[in-house]
Design a protein around this motif. Structure first.
Motif, PDB file in Angstrom:
ATOM      1  N   ILE A 295     -54.052  31.035  -0.722  1.00 29.33           N
ATOM      2  CA  ILE A 295     -53.363  32.148  -1.389  1.00 29.33           C
ATOM      3  C   ILE A 295     -53.748  33.475  -0.756  1.00 29.33           C
ATOM      4  O   ILE A 295     -52.898  34.324  -0.470  1.00 29.33           O
ATOM      5  CB  ILE A 295     -53.684  32.151  -2.895  1.00 29.33           C
ATOM      6  CG1 ILE A 295     -53.020  30.954  -3.580  1.00 29.33           C
ATOM      7  CG2 ILE A 295     -53.215  33.456  -3.535  1.00 29.33           C
ATOM      8  CD1 ILE A 295     -53.420  30.790  -5.027  1.00 29.33           C
ATOM      9  N   ARG A 296     -55.056  33.652  -0.523  1.00 31.09           N
ATOM     10  CA  ARG A 296     -55.512  34.902   0.098  1.00 31.09           C
ATOM     11  C   ARG A 296     -54.939  35.063   1.500  1.00 31.09           C
ATOM     12  O   ARG A 296     -54.565  36.172   1.905  1.00 31.09           O
ATOM     13  CB  ARG A 296     -57.044  34.934   0.139  1.00 31.09           C
ATOM     14  CG  ARG A 296     -57.694  35.187  -1.218  1.00 31.09           C
ATOM     15  CD  ARG A 296     -59.156  35.542  -1.058  1.00 31.09           C
ATOM     16  NE  ARG A 296     -59.914  34.413  -0.519  1.00 31.09           N
ATOM     17  CZ  ARG A 296     -60.484  33.478  -1.265  1.00 31.09           C
ATOM     18  NH1 ARG A 296     -60.407  33.541  -2.584  1.00 31.09           N
ATOM     19  NH2 ARG A 296     -61.168  32.504  -0.705  1.00 31.09           N
ATOM     20  N   GLU A 297     -54.860  33.953   2.227  1.00 32.99           N
ATOM     21  CA  GLU A 297     -54.322  34.013   3.585  1.00 32.99           C
ATOM     22  C   GLU A 297     -52.845  34.385   3.567  1.00 32.99           C
ATOM     23  O   GLU A 297     -52.386  35.206   4.378  1.00 32.99           O
ATOM     24  CB  GLU A 297     -54.513  32.659   4.274  1.00 32.99           C
ATOM     25  CG  GLU A 297     -54.103  32.665   5.738  1.00 32.99           C
ATOM     26  CD  GLU A 297     -54.378  31.334   6.422  1.00 32.99           C
ATOM     27  OE1 GLU A 297     -53.849  31.125   7.521  1.00 32.99           O
ATOM     28  OE2 GLU A 297     -55.128  30.519   5.852  1.00 32.99           O
ATOM     29  N   ARG A 298     -52.098  33.809   2.608  1.00 35.33           N
ATOM     30  CA  ARG A 298     -50.671  34.145   2.492  1.00 35.33           C
ATOM     31  C   ARG A 298     -50.487  35.604   2.090  1.00 35.33           C
ATOM     32  O   ARG A 298     -49.583  36.283   2.583  1.00 35.33           O
ATOM     33  CB  ARG A 298     -49.990  33.218   1.483  1.00 35.33           C
ATOM     34  CG  ARG A 298     -49.771  31.791   1.979  1.00 35.33           C
ATOM     35  CD  ARG A 298     -48.732  31.079   1.129  1.00 35.33           C
ATOM     36  NE  ARG A 298     -49.156  30.942  -0.255  1.00 35.33           N
ATOM     37  CZ  ARG A 298     -49.857  29.918  -0.717  1.00 35.33           C
ATOM     38  NH1 ARG A 298     -50.225  28.942   0.097  1.00 35.33           N
ATOM     39  NH2 ARG A 298     -50.191  29.854  -1.984  1.00 35.33           N
ATOM     40  N   GLU A 299     -51.339  36.067   1.174  1.00 38.01           N
ATOM     41  CA  GLU A 299     -51.247  37.471   0.751  1.00 38.01           C
ATOM     42  C   GLU A 299     -51.528  38.411   1.914  1.00 38.01           C
ATOM     43  O   GLU A 299     -50.851  39.438   2.061  1.00 38.01           O
ATOM     44  CB  GLU A 299     -52.235  37.729  -0.390  1.00 38.01           C
ATOM     45  CG  GLU A 299     -51.829  37.092  -1.708  1.00 38.01           C
ATOM     46  CD  GLU A 299     -52.869  37.303  -2.790  1.00 38.01           C
ATOM     47  OE1 GLU A 299     -54.015  37.705  -2.441  1.00 38.01           O
ATOM     48  OE2 GLU A 299     -52.562  37.082  -3.969  1.00 38.01           O
ATOM     49  N   ASN A 300     -52.515  38.054   2.724  1.00 36.06           N
ATOM     50  CA  ASN A 300     -52.836  38.888   3.892  1.00 36.06           C
ATOM     51  C   ASN A 300     -51.681  38.912   4.880  1.00 36.06           C
ATOM     52  O   ASN A 300     -51.347  39.978   5.437  1.00 36.06           O
ATOM     53  CB  ASN A 300     -54.104  38.373   4.577  1.00 36.06           C
ATOM     54  CG  ASN A 300     -55.356  38.618   3.748  1.00 36.06           C
ATOM     55  OD1 ASN A 300     -55.386  39.525   2.919  1.00 36.06           O
ATOM     56  ND2 ASN A 300     -56.386  37.823   3.968  1.00 36.06           N
ATOM     57  N   ARG A 301     -51.052  37.747   5.106  1.00 35.64           N
ATOM     58  CA  ARG A 301     -49.913  37.693   6.031  1.00 35.64           C
ATOM     59  C   ARG A 301     -48.746  38.515   5.493  1.00 35.64           C
ATOM     60  O   ARG A 301     -48.056  39.210   6.244  1.00 35.64           O
ATOM     61  CB  ARG A 301     -49.484  36.247   6.256  1.00 35.64           C
ATOM     62  CG  ARG A 301     -50.445  35.419   7.105  1.00 35.64           C
ATOM     63  CD  ARG A 301     -49.730  34.217   7.732  1.00 35.64           C
ATOM     64  NE  ARG A 301     -49.151  33.353   6.710  1.00 35.64           N
ATOM     65  CZ  ARG A 301     -49.769  32.298   6.187  1.00 35.64           C
ATOM     66  NH1 ARG A 301     -50.993  31.986   6.584  1.00 35.64           N
ATOM     67  NH2 ARG A 301     -49.178  31.561   5.271  1.00 35.64           N
ATOM     68  N   THR A 302     -48.532  38.429   4.167  1.00 34.92           N
ATOM     69  CA  THR A 302     -47.447  39.189   3.539  1.00 34.92           C
ATOM     70  C   THR A 302     -47.696  40.681   3.665  1.00 34.92           C
ATOM     71  O   THR A 302     -46.786  41.450   4.007  1.00 34.92           O
ATOM     72  CB  THR A 302     -47.319  38.809   2.056  1.00 34.92           C
ATOM     73  OG1 THR A 302     -47.021  37.422   1.937  1.00 34.92           O
ATOM     74  CG2 THR A 302     -46.198  39.615   1.387  1.00 34.92           C
ATOM     75  N   ASN A 303     -48.924  41.102   3.399  1.00 37.64           N
ATOM     76  CA  ASN A 303     -49.258  42.528   3.506  1.00 37.64           C
ATOM     77  C   ASN A 303     -49.095  43.026   4.936  1.00 37.64           C
ATOM     78  O   ASN A 303     -48.600  44.141   5.158  1.00 37.64           O
ATOM     79  CB  ASN A 303     -50.689  42.774   3.026  1.00 37.64           C
ATOM     80  CG  ASN A 303     -50.842  42.576   1.530  1.00 37.64           C
ATOM     81  OD1 ASN A 303     -49.882  42.710   0.772  1.00 37.64           O
ATOM     82  ND2 ASN A 303     -52.045  42.252   1.084  1.00 37.64           N
ATOM     83  N   ASP A 304     -49.511  42.202   5.893  1.00 39.34           N
ATOM     84  CA  ASP A 304     -49.356  42.578   7.301  1.00 39.34           C
ATOM     85  C   ASP A 304     -47.876  42.700   7.661  1.00 39.34           C
ATOM     86  O   ASP A 304     -47.462  43.624   8.376  1.00 39.34           O
ATOM     87  CB  ASP A 304     -50.021  41.541   8.212  1.00 39.34           C
ATOM     88  CG  ASP A 304     -51.530  41.592   8.128  1.00 39.34           C
ATOM     89  OD1 ASP A 304     -52.057  42.604   7.636  1.00 39.34           O
ATOM     90  OD2 ASP A 304     -52.187  40.606   8.550  1.00 39.34           O
TER      91      ASP A 304
ATOM     92  N   GLN B 267     -57.294  28.692  -3.272  1.00 38.81           N
ATOM     93  CA  GLN B 267     -57.529  30.130  -3.331  1.00 38.81           C
ATOM     94  C   GLN B 267     -57.575  30.747  -1.943  1.00 38.81           C
ATOM     95  O   GLN B 267     -57.076  31.855  -1.714  1.00 38.81           O
ATOM     96  CB  GLN B 267     -58.839  30.419  -4.082  1.00 38.81           C
ATOM     97  CG  GLN B 267     -58.777  30.137  -5.564  1.00 38.81           C
ATOM     98  CD  GLN B 267     -57.764  31.001  -6.286  1.00 38.81           C
ATOM     99  OE1 GLN B 267     -57.603  32.189  -5.968  1.00 38.81           O
ATOM    100  NE2 GLN B 267     -57.070  30.430  -7.247  1.00 38.81           N
TER     101      GLN B 267
END
Length: 233
Positions: A190-199, A187
């Motif tokens: 996943i959150r780290e990847r989502e943050n990188r994607t949003n950035d 989890q």
């Protein structure tokens, strides 16, 4: 007097404990009773008593100490209420799965040994939320074990079956904890990847400007090509 009001032990007027701030009142345990006071009522009472009157500073110190205890007690009470709610969920689940309408006292005693970690062979305490989660996840597996035993002539019903399945679940508790740790790591990833994607998308939206593109969206005076951003990720 309802659940949200208490009588001040000094002025005898009601205290609304649901709306008043913690600075307006406090309570103390006196013997076996819980006494509530308006803070100012208590200060006035103690400063005006004939024998050994307290100073205002002493009263404020006393009130502060009681409030710290009150906060701690309230936290413990809410924690206990949450645990009891999960226990009720667990017992409802067990009753439904095993078609049980009544649990004897010994059942609750045995379950408490699990929560405390004193169950025979158990090396650590098992909180009810973990046990409920395991039981829900392993329901189909336990049903298959039951059917296999039944076809082999090992008939078990009611609490006997509950205790048998409980032993199976507890034998797998270490594996369950390892699985939970892996889930937390997953989890977090996943959150780290989502943050990188949003950035990444935010940076692209700021920098990209492709006019007359049917897939683009206008931000201010710029048109942003969403498809090209997704292709770059």
């Amino acid at each position: 007097m309802n659940n949200n009001t208490r009588k001040c032990n000094a002025c005898k007027k009601l205290i609304d404990i649901s709306e008043m701030s913690s600075d307006d009142y406090f309570f103390r345990i006196y013997g076996k009773a819980k006494q509530y006071f308006h803070s100012e009522c208590y200060i006035e009472q103690q400063m005006n008593r004939k024998r050994n009157p307290m100073t205002r500073e002493e009263c404020l110190t006393y009130i502060s100490e009681r409030k710290s205890e009150n906060v701690k007690q309230n936290i413990e009470k809410k924690k206990e209420q949450k645990i009891n709610a999960v226990k009720d969920q667990l017992y409802d689940f067990i009753a439904d799965m095993y078609d049980i309408s009544f649990f004897p006292t010994f059942f609750y005693i045995k379950m408490n040994t699990v929560y405390k970690g004193t169950y025979k062979g158990l090396k650590k305490s098992v909180p009810p939320e973990d046990l409920l989660d395991m039981w829900e996840q392993k329901k189909n597996y336990l049903l298959k074990v039951y059917e296999r035993n039944r076809t082999q002539g090992k008939e078990m019903e009611g609490l006997q079956r509950v205790y048998y399945d409980l032993a199976i679940l507890l034998s797998k508790y270490d594996s369950y904890l390892n699985w939970k740790d892996k889930q937390k790591i997953a989890q977090s990833d996943i959150r780290e990847r989502e943050n990188r994607t949003n950035d990444f998308i935010s940076q692209k939206i700021i920098s990209q400007n492709k006019p007359n593109n049917p897939n683009s969206h206008t931000v201010g005076n710029k048109e942003i090509d969403i498809n090209s951003i997704l292709d770059d990720i």
